[in-house]
Design a protein around this motif. Structure first.
Motif, mmCIF file in Angstrom:
data_model
loop_
_atom_site.group_PDB
_atom_site.id
_atom_site.type_symbol
_atom_site.label_atom_id
_atom_site.label_comp_id
_atom_site.label_asym_id
_atom_site.label_seq_id
_atom_site.Cartn_x
_atom_site.Cartn_y
_atom_site.Cartn_z
ATOM 1 N N THR A 81 9.101 -7.360 -9.117
ATOM 2 C CA THR A 81 9.022 -7.294 -10.364
ATOM 3 C C THR A 81 9.250 -5.756 -11.103
ATOM 4 O OG1 THR A 81 6.635 -6.236 -10.002
ATOM 5 C CG2 THR A 81 6.512 -8.621 -10.244
ATOM 6 N N GLY A 82 9.855 -5.058 -10.143
ATOM 7 C CA GLY A 82 10.417 -3.729 -10.634
ATOM 8 C C GLY A 82 9.391 -2.550 -10.528
ATOM 9 N N VAL A 83 8.226 -2.828 -9.941
ATOM 10 C CA VAL A 83 7.271 -1.627 -9.659
ATOM 11 C C VAL A 83 7.894 -0.643 -8.724
ATOM 12 C CG1 VAL A 83 4.964 -1.118 -9.076
ATOM 13 C CG2 VAL A 83 5.494 -3.092 -10.682
ATOM 14 N N LEU A 84 7.662 0.394 -9.051
ATOM 15 C CA LEU A 84 8.129 1.599 -8.126
ATOM 16 C C LEU A 84 7.016 2.029 -7.212
ATOM 17 C CD1 LEU A 84 10.597 1.631 -9.962
ATOM 18 C CD2 LEU A 84 10.985 4.088 -9.481
ATOM 19 N N THR A 85 6.958 1.868 -6.071
ATOM 20 C CA THR A 85 5.768 2.221 -5.328
ATOM 21 C C THR A 85 6.101 3.414 -4.323
ATOM 22 O OG1 THR A 85 4.935 0.065 -5.331
ATOM 23 C CG2 THR A 85 3.820 1.549 -3.583
ATOM 24 N N PRO A 86 5.546 4.494 -4.642
ATOM 25 C CA PRO A 86 5.612 5.745 -3.636
ATOM 26 C C PRO A 86 4.959 5.549 -2.317
ATOM 27 C CG PRO A 86 4.162 6.305 -5.244
ATOM 28 C CD PRO A 86 4.650 4.928 -5.585
ATOM 29 N N THR A 87 5.744 5.765 -1.496
ATOM 30 C CA THR A 87 5.108 5.369 0.050
ATOM 31 C C THR A 87 5.134 6.579 0.977
ATOM 32 O OG1 THR A 87 5.522 2.866 0.030
ATOM 33 C CG2 THR A 87 4.930 4.123 2.278
ATOM 34 N N ALA A 88 4.051 7.175 1.641
ATOM 35 C CA ALA A 88 4.295 8.155 2.494
ATOM 36 C C ALA A 88 4.704 7.753 4.062
ATOM 37 C CB ALA A 88 2.850 9.000 2.689
ATOM 38 N N ASN A 89 5.626 8.700 4.469
ATOM 39 C CA ASN A 89 6.189 8.486 5.798
ATOM 40 C C ASN A 89 5.170 9.710 6.582
ATOM 41 O OD1 ASN A 89 8.302 6.406 5.741
ATOM 42 N ND2 ASN A 89 9.459 7.943 4.565
ATOM 43 N N LEU A 90 4.456 9.310 7.629
ATOM 44 C CA LEU A 90 3.437 10.053 8.196
ATOM 45 C C LEU A 90 4.016 10.362 9.719
ATOM 46 C CD1 LEU A 90 0.591 7.833 6.771
ATOM 47 C CD2 LEU A 90 1.346 10.114 6.026
ATOM 48 N N THR A 91 3.621 11.618 10.284
ATOM 49 C CA THR A 91 3.579 11.551 11.608
ATOM 50 C C THR A 91 2.530 10.790 12.329
ATOM 51 O OG1 THR A 91 3.891 14.051 11.391
ATOM 52 C CG2 THR A 91 3.221 13.354 13.392
ATOM 53 N N PRO A 92 3.229 9.773 13.208
ATOM 54 C CA PRO A 92 2.336 8.670 13.734
ATOM 55 C C PRO A 92 0.965 9.173 14.134
ATOM 56 C CG PRO A 92 4.711 8.586 14.426
ATOM 57 C CD PRO A 92 4.528 9.739 13.732
ATOM 58 N N VAL A 93 -0.007 8.371 13.903
ATOM 59 C CA VAL A 93 -1.468 8.737 14.356
ATOM 60 C C VAL A 93 -2.338 7.604 14.460
ATOM 61 C CG1 VAL A 93 -2.170 9.075 12.090
ATOM 62 C CG2 VAL A 93 -3.419 10.391 13.758
ATOM 63 N N LEU A 94 -3.321 7.552 15.234
ATOM 64 C CA LEU A 94 -4.129 6.542 15.907
ATOM 65 C C LEU A 94 -5.196 6.458 14.856
ATOM 66 C CD1 LEU A 94 -4.499 3.898 17.712
ATOM 67 C CD2 LEU A 94 -5.950 5.550 19.178
ATOM 68 N N VAL A 95 -5.465 5.550 14.193
ATOM 69 C CA VAL A 95 -6.640 5.536 13.228
ATOM 70 C C VAL A 95 -7.365 3.992 13.262
ATOM 71 C CG1 VAL A 95 -5.195 5.125 11.313
ATOM 72 C CG2 VAL A 95 -7.388 5.991 10.860
ATOM 73 N N ALA A 96 -8.477 3.901 13.491
ATOM 74 C CA ALA A 96 -9.033 2.716 13.410
ATOM 75 C C ALA A 96 -8.566 1.438 14.475
ATOM 76 C CB ALA A 96 -9.328 2.224 11.841
ATOM 77 N N GLY A 97 -8.207 1.973 15.384
ATOM 78 C CA GLY A 97 -7.776 1.003 16.189
ATOM 79 C C GLY A 97 -6.077 0.772 16.318
ATOM 80 N N SER A 98 -5.291 1.282 15.585
ATOM 81 C CA SER A 98 -4.036 1.109 15.369
ATOM 82 C C SER A 98 -3.073 2.315 14.963
ATOM 83 C CB SER A 98 -3.437 -0.167 14.771
ATOM 84 O OG SER A 98 -3.942 0.046 13.314
ATOM 85 N N THR A 99 -1.745 2.590 15.428
ATOM 86 C CA THR A 99 -0.881 3.624 15.126
ATOM 87 C C THR A 99 -0.243 3.481 13.768
ATOM 88 O OG1 THR A 99 -0.427 4.030 17.530
ATOM 89 C CG2 THR A 99 1.023 5.068 15.721
ATOM 90 N N VAL A 100 -0.769 4.431 12.966
ATOM 91 C CA VAL A 100 -0.247 4.230 11.733
ATOM 92 C C VAL A 100 1.026 5.548 11.336
ATOM 93 C CG1 VAL A 100 -0.833 4.687 9.230
ATOM 94 C CG2 VAL A 100 -2.433 3.529 10.748
ATOM 95 N N SER A 101 2.184 5.057 10.708
ATOM 96 C CA SER A 101 3.088 6.069 10.195
ATOM 97 C C SER A 101 3.652 5.965 8.770
ATOM 98 C CB SER A 101 4.443 5.671 11.099
ATOM 99 O OG SER A 101 4.915 4.294 11.064
ATOM 100 N N ARG A 102 2.897 4.922 8.042
ATOM 101 C CA ARG A 102 3.154 4.886 6.801
ATOM 102 C C ARG A 102 1.873 4.583 6.019
ATOM 103 N NH1 ARG A 102 8.410 3.568 5.179
ATOM 104 N NH2 ARG A 102 7.764 1.882 3.559
ATOM 105 N N ALA A 103 1.938 4.800 4.739
ATOM 106 C CA ALA A 103 0.847 4.555 3.771
ATOM 107 C C ALA A 103 1.309 4.695 2.420
ATOM 108 C CB ALA A 103 -0.391 5.597 3.955
ATOM 109 N N THR A 104 0.869 3.554 1.597
ATOM 110 C CA THR A 104 1.177 3.403 0.300
ATOM 111 C C THR A 104 0.380 4.565 -0.398
ATOM 112 O OG1 THR A 104 1.277 2.147 -1.661
ATOM 113 C CG2 THR A 104 -0.285 1.588 -0.138
ATOM 114 N N LEU A 105 1.101 5.291 -1.467
ATOM 115 C CA LEU A 105 0.452 6.137 -2.490
ATOM 116 C C LEU A 105 0.170 5.709 -3.712
ATOM 117 C CD1 LEU A 105 2.381 9.417 -1.362
ATOM 118 C CD2 LEU A 105 0.112 8.551 -0.483
ATOM 119 N N HIS A 106 0.796 4.248 -3.862
ATOM 120 C CA HIS A 106 0.243 3.700 -5.047
ATOM 121 C C HIS A 106 1.076 4.016 -6.202
ATOM 122 C CE1 HIS A 106 -2.725 1.343 -2.660
ATOM 123 N NE2 HIS A 106 -3.214 2.572 -2.331
#
Length: 683
Positions: free
Chosen positions: A341-366
Motif C-alpha cells: 500500500t506504499g507505507v514506508l516502515t523503518p526497521t532496525a537491524n540489531l546486533t543479534p541477541v536472545l530474547v524470550a526464547g529466540s534470537t532477534v536481529s531485526r525489529a520494526t520501529l513502526h
C-alpha cells in the motif's frame, strides 16, 4: 412437479417458533463454551453458522423476541457517546506485589500468624484489563471497567461482543457479580498490529494496551472485530451460593458457563509456591496470552474473612510479578521497507541477541513518531523485548551509553526503491510512497495477487517473483499473463517441468472469477469478504466501475472509507491500464464463473453430512456454478438438501419441513441428466 403433488409445508405457531429460538440460543452458547473454554468443538463451523443464521432469521421475523442475552448481540454495532460511571457492588481492590522469594516468604509469615494451616491457590496473572460483570435473573445486564476500584465505566455493549463471556448463566440466580480479566490473545494482537501498520495507523505497544483500547471503543462493532477473550476468577456477590474455597469458586464459575484459566495449582507450603513461580517464569512465553506473574490466594474462604483487608488490598492474596525480560542490544542500522500500500516502515537491524526464547536481529520501529518519542538513533544501545512475547520491540534507547557517534534518523523525502516523493497524509502516522509503479510496492502487490485467497497461482512464490522482476520479465501482476515457456526455463532453478506447471497454473487462474480478482487487485480496505460481497452485488467489473458513491455505501459491510477507496482505484490511469491488460489476457472479470446450464438459478440448496466424491467446498462451488446458492441452513425456501453419511440436524429439519432430500448419487445423476455428460467430481 404439479402443485397438487407437492408436499404441504408444515406450519408452526408462534409458541413453537419461540421455543425453537430459545433452543438455538442455548445451543450456540454451549457451542461457544465448548470451542473457547474447552477447545473441544462439537459442531463444525458450517453447523455453527447454520444455527446462527437460523437464529438471526427468527429474530428478524420477530424483532420483539431479540434480547440482550442472544448470541446475535455479539457482533456489536452499538455506538456509545460516552461511558457512564458505574459504582461497583463491592470494591474491586488491587493486590500487593511480591517481586522475589523473600517477599513471598514475608507474605506467608503474616498469613500463618492468623491461619497456620492455610493452603494456597496459585493462578496465572493474565496481563489484561479487569472487567466486572453483573447478572440479574441469569442475564448479563452490565459490564464495567475497574476504574479506581470504587467506580468504573460501563462497557456493557463491548463486553457482550466477547465470545467467552456468557450472555446467560446456565443456572440463573437473582443476582451475581463476577470479576475477571479481559485480554487479547497473542495471535489477535499480532494480526491487529499488522492490519494497523498496513493501514498507516499507529500500532499498540503490547496486548494489554490493545485490550484496554478495544474495550473502550465507542463503536462496539470495532470491539467485536478485535477478537478479545475473558477469564473469570472471582465471585463478588455469591447470592444463593455456598462457596467455601477459591477452588469451589472456580468450579462454580465453570458450571455457570464461564471460562476459567486451567493452569491453577494448590500448594500447602510457600516453598512449593516459590518453586511454581520460578517454573512459570520459565514457561511464560509458551502460553497463547501474556502473563506478567502469578496470583497467590489463601484457598479457604473462612480464613480469607479472618485475615481481612487493608485499606487498599486483601491480606489473603498477593501478586508475584515476573521480572521484566528485556535485553540490551545495539541498533546497527535502520532500513526502510515499503509495503504493497506504499507505507514506508523503518526497521532496525540489531546486533543479534536472545530474547524470550529466540534470537532477534531485526525489529520494526513502526513510524517516525515512535522513533522520536523513544529517541532511537543509529548506533544506540537499546533495550529490547517481545511485545506479547511475539513481536520484537525496541522499548527505549540508553542515551547514557552514547559516544557521540550516533546518528539521528530521518524519514527519506524520496522512496529508496523508486525515488518518488514520500508524503505523510494528515491524521496518519505513516509515510507513503506516491508512486503506484514503485518496484517495492509492485513486488508486494504481486505476492498478494498470486496468494491463495486471491488468484491462487501455485508455484509462484516470492523468490520466483523476485527473479521475474530482476530479469525484467514482468513489471506488475498483469505481465504474468504474457510469460512464455522460453522466458521461464532461462531462470535459475526453473526446469522444463516447473516452467510448464507454472504456465498451467497462471492459465488456470484466469477463471478464478470476479470475487477473487477484486481481492487480488489489492484495492485498499477491500479484503476477501468484501470482494465476494461486491461480486454478488455487481456481477461484473464493468458494473462495479460505474457504481456511484451512494450506491456503494448502501451495501452492507461496505462503509464510506472502503467506498471512497474503490472509487479512487477506478479513477487512476494506472488501474485502467492494469485492467485493460487483464482483459486482453482474457482474465474473467464477471461473477459467472461457469458455462454450465443455470438449472439451479434462484434456488437455495443445503449440503449436509459426509460425502464420498466431493469435499464441502467442491460441491458448494458446483452448486454455484449451476446458478444456485449454497445455503448453510434449511428453511421452507430451500429447494432441496443433499445429504451424505452422518447427516444430522439439517436432515431432520428438511424432513420436518417437507424439503426434498437427495443422496450424493442422486445429485450427481441430476447434473449428468441436465448437462448431458458426466460431471467430474474432485475425488
Amino acid at each position: 412437479m404439479a402443485d397438487d403433488q407437492q408436499k404441504e409445508q408444515p406450519k408452526f405457531d408462534e409458541s413453537q417458533l419461540f421455543q425453537r429460538l430459545q433452543e438455538l440460543k442455548e445451543r450456540i452458547q454451549e457451542a461457544n463454551y465448548q470451542y473457547y473454554g474447552l477447545d473441544q468443538p462439537k459442531l463444525t463451523d458450517a453447523e455453527y453458522d447454520a444455527l446462527m443464521q437460523e437464529l438471526l432469521a427468527l429474530e428478524k421475523a420477530h424483532p420483539e423476541w431479540k434480547t440482550s442475552d442472544s448470541p446475535s448481540q455479539r457482533v456489536g454495532g452499538y455506538i456509545a457517546k460516552e461511558f457512564p460511571k458505574i459504582r461497583h457492588a463491592e470494591p474491586l481492590l488491587s493486590l500487593d506485589n511480591a517481586f522475589n522469594a523473600g517477599d513471598l516468604q514475608e507474605f506467608d509469615r503474616r498469613v500463618r500468624m492468623v491461619a497456620p494451616q492455610a493452603e494456597y491457590v496459585v493462578e496465572l496473572k493474565i496481563d489484561g484489563l479487569t472487567v466486572a460483570l453483573t447478572y440479574e435473573d441469569g442475564v448479563l445486564v452490565r459490564g464495567a471497567t475497574r476504574g479506581d476500584g470504587e467506580v468504573g465505566e460501563e462497557i456493557t455493549a463491548n463486553a457482550r461482543t466477547i465470545s467467552t463471556i456468557p450472555l446467560r448463566l446456565r443456572k440463573p440466580l437473582s443476582r451475581l457479580d463476577v470479576r475477571g480479566e479481559g485480554y487479547m490473545p497473542k495471535s489477535s494482537f499480532a494480526q491487529l498490529n499488522q492490519e494497523r501498520e498496513e493501514a498507516g495507523l499507529s500500532t499498540f505497544a503490547n496486548p494489554r494496551n490493545a485490550a484496554a483500547g478495544s474495550l473502550r471503543q465507542q463503536d462496539s462493532k470495532i470491539t467485536a472485530q478485535r477478537r478479545l477473550s475473558y477469564f473469570a476468577y472471582q465471585v463478588l456477590t455469591p447470592e444463593g451460593t455456598e462457596l467455601a474455597s477459591q477452588t469451589e469458586v472456580l468450579s462454580f464459575l465453570q458450571e455457570q458457563g464461564f471460562i476459567v484459566n486451567p493452569e491453577f495449582k494448590i500448594f500447602s507450603t510457600i516453598e512449593d509456591v516459590i518453586g511454581y513461580c520460578e517454573e512459570m517464569a520459565e514457561k511464560r512465553h509458551t502460553f497463547i496470552y501474556d502473563i506478567d506473574g502469578l496470583v497467590i490466594k489463601v484457598n479457604d474462604m473462612a480464613q480469607q474473612r479472618e485475615l481481612g483487608f487493608t485499606a487498599k488490598s486483601p491480606r489473603w492474596a498477593i501478586a508475584y510479578k515476573f521480572p521484566a525480560e528485556q535485553v540490551e542490544t545495539v541498533v546497527e542500522s535502520i532500513e526502510i521497507r515499503v509495503g504493497r500500500t506504499g507505507v514506508l516502515t523503518p526497521t532496525a537491524n540489531l546486533t543479534p541477541v536472545l530474547v524470550a526464547g529466540s534470537t532477534v536481529s531485526r525489529a520494526t520501529l513502526h513510524n517516525i513518531d515512535n522513533i522520536r518519542d523513544k529517541d532511537i538513533r543509529i548506533g544506540d544501545h537499546v533495550l529490547l523485548q517481545k511485545a506479547g512475547d511475539v513481536i520484537p520491540e525496541v522499548v527505549r534507547s540508553l542515551p547514557e551509553k552514547r559516544t557521540g557517534m550516533e546518528l539521528v534518523f530521518e524519514m527519506p523525502e524520496y522512496c529508496p526503491y523508486c525515488h518518488s516523493p514520500v508524503i505523510r497524509e494528515e491524521g496518519e502516522a505513516a509515510h507513503r510512497c506516491t508512486s503506484i509503479s514503485c518496484p517495492a510496492q509492485q513486488r508486494e502487490a504481486i505476492i498478494h495477487f498470486v496468494s491463495r485467497d486471491a488468484m491462487n497461482i501455485d508455484g509462484l512464490g516470492p523468490a520466483v517473483i523476485v527473479q521475474l522482476l530482476e530479469a525484467k520479465l514482468i513489471q506488475d501482476a498483469s505481465d504474468l499473463y504474457t510469460l512464455k515457456f522460453e522466458d521461464l526455463v532461462e531462470l535459475e532453478r526453473m526446469g522444463k517441468k516447473s516452467a510448464e506447471n507454472l504456465l498451467k497454473a497462471i492459465e488456470e487462474s484466469k477463471g478464478r472469477g470476479l470475487a477473487q480478482l477484486l481481492f487480488a487487485l489489492g484495492i485498499r480496505h477491500v479484503g476477501a469478504k468484501a470482494g465476494k460481497i461486491l461480486s454478488q452485488q455487481f456481477r461484473s467489473m464493468e458494473a462495479l466501475e460505474q457504481a456511484k458513491l451512494e450506491e456503494l455505501q448502501s451495501i452492507p459491510d461496505i462503509g464510506p472509507t472502503m467506498a471512497q477507496s474503490i472509487l479512487r482505484f477506478f479513477q487512476q490511469d494506472s488501474s485502467q491500464r492494469f485492467l485493460a491488460k487483464l482483459l486482453e489476457a482474457r482474465v474473467i472479470m464477471t461473477a459467472e464463473e461457469s458455462s454450465h446450464p443455470q438449472i439451479f438459478a434462484g434456488k437455495s440448496i443445503v449440503v449436509t453430512g459426509s460425502l464420498e466424491h466431493y469435499d464441502r467446498q467442491g460441491i458448494e462451488s458446483l452448486i454455484e456454478a449451476y446458478g444456485g446458492k449454497a445455503a448453510s441452513s434449511v428453511s421452507k425456501k430451500t429447494a432441496f438438501v443433499v445429504a451424505g453419511e452422518k447427516a444430522g440436524s439439517k436432515l431432520a429439519k428438511a424432513k420436518e419441513l417437507g424439503v426434498p432430500v437427495l443422496s450424493e448419487e442422486e445429485f450427481t445423476k441430476l447434473l449428468e441428466k441436465e448437462n448431458g455428460k458426466a460431471v467430474e467430481s474432485n475425488d
